[in-house]
Write an enzyme that holds these catalytic residues in place. Structure first.
Site, mmCIF file in Angstrom:
data_model
loop_
_atom_site.group_PDB
_atom_site.id
_atom_site.type_symbol
_atom_site.label_atom_id
_atom_site.label_comp_id
_atom_site.label_asym_id
_atom_site.label_seq_id
_atom_site.Cartn_x
_atom_site.Cartn_y
_atom_site.Cartn_z
ATOM 1 N N ILE A 1 -17.048 48.975 13.364
ATOM 2 C CA ILE A 1 -15.600 48.892 13.484
ATOM 3 C C ILE A 1 -14.941 50.141 12.897
ATOM 4 C CG2 ILE A 1 -15.504 46.383 13.574
ATOM 5 C CD1 ILE A 1 -14.847 46.384 10.582
ATOM 6 N N PHE B 1 -18.150 35.720 5.861
ATOM 7 C CA PHE B 1 -18.615 35.559 7.237
ATOM 8 C C PHE B 1 -19.934 36.274 7.502
ATOM 9 C CE2 PHE B 1 -15.375 38.936 7.191
ATOM 10 C CZ PHE B 1 -16.100 40.022 7.646
ATOM 11 N N ASP B 2 -20.339 37.190 6.623
ATOM 12 C CA ASP B 2 -21.605 37.889 6.851
ATOM 13 C C ASP B 2 -21.989 38.649 5.594
ATOM 14 O OD1 ASP B 2 -23.837 38.763 8.176
ATOM 15 O OD2 ASP B 2 -22.824 40.328 9.315
ATOM 16 N N TYR C 1 -23.869 45.156 2.388
ATOM 17 C CA TYR C 1 -22.461 44.787 2.477
ATOM 18 C C TYR C 1 -22.303 43.275 2.419
ATOM 19 C CZ TYR C 1 -23.350 43.187 7.208
ATOM 20 O OH TYR C 1 -23.856 42.498 8.283
ATOM 21 N N PHE D 1 -14.614 44.112 2.790
ATOM 22 C CA PHE D 1 -16.038 44.406 2.725
ATOM 23 C C PHE D 1 -16.366 45.053 1.384
ATOM 24 C CE2 PHE D 1 -15.630 44.260 7.354
ATOM 25 C CZ PHE D 1 -16.793 43.599 7.720
ATOM 26 N N TYR E 1 -11.150 43.711 14.181
ATOM 27 C CA TYR E 1 -11.406 43.032 15.455
ATOM 28 C C TYR E 1 -10.139 42.666 16.208
ATOM 29 C CZ TYR E 1 -16.058 42.970 13.563
ATOM 30 O OH TYR E 1 -17.259 43.363 13.026
#
Length: 212
Positions: free
Chosen positions: A91, A71-72, A54, A134, A117
């Protein structure tokens, strides 16, 4: 940001039905199927152990944060992310948006803050109120190992409701720390002074009956 922090903060507490196009108008979740293999013998379902690649970014539609900022990404680390679907490990937008996937399928999920979040955000890279994007790929589907029932573990008196005292005692015993700031307000959604099975966002089994 570490994967465990990025993906495992919120659990699935309810599952809305998705439309034929893969979107859920009620929740705001958007699912785009970017690639679906011709052969698909098995599709993902709640309880499966998944291995995924991802990349997560702040969506351009987000009311907060820097649109397009990454962010990731598991691809940057070269290591897939393994987790159990529908078990409170990721999540809500993942637990809902990754259902019915084939091995090799690629999707783009646009996840509103309510399924991500929320108002609290996650770390410095995901502000409160952020809409997330994502790009995901399902690498494998397996049988998930048995998950701990954290609700039952914390519910010392067996009342099927968690009190501040019970949660505080669990953190002291298991983590040698006080209950994290903001956790109670986030979990006690109806503000009745206890956390029910439905409200609880940690690993808890598949139904309230599992508390027995």
């Amino acid at each position: 940001m570490k994967t465990a922090l990025t993906l495992a903060l919120l659990a699935l507490t309810g599952r809305a039905a998705l439309g034929a196009d893969g979107s859920d108008a009620a929740s705001g979740l958007s699912i785009t199927k970017d690639f679906v293999p011709d052969e698909c013998d098995v599709k993902t379902k709640a309880g499966d152990q998944l291995s995924m690649h991802y990349t997560g970014t702040i969506d351009m539609s987000s009311a907060t944060g820097e649109g397009g900022k990454k962010f990731d990404s598991s691809l940057d680390r070269g290591t897939p992310f393994d987790f159990a679907l529908g078990q409170g490990q990721v999540i809500k937008g993942w637990d809902e948006g990754l259902l019915g996937m084939c091995v090799g399928e690629k999707r783009t999920l646009v996840i509103p803050p309510e399924l991500g979040y929320g108002d609290r955000g996650a770390g410095g890279d995901i502000p409160g109120g952020a809409t997330l994007r994502f790009e995901v790929e399902c690498l494998s589907i397996g049988e998930a190992p048995a998950q701990p029932n954290l609700f039952k573990e914390i519910d010392a008196d067996g009342s099927k409701d968690l009190t501040k005292e019970e949660i505080g005692a669990w953190f002291k015993k298991e983590r040698d720390m006080d209950m994290p700031d903001g956790l109670w307000d986030n979990e006690d959604k109806d503000k009745d002074g206890v956390i029910s099975w439905d409200e609880f966002t940690g690993p808890k089994g598949s139904s309230a009956e599992d508390v027995e």
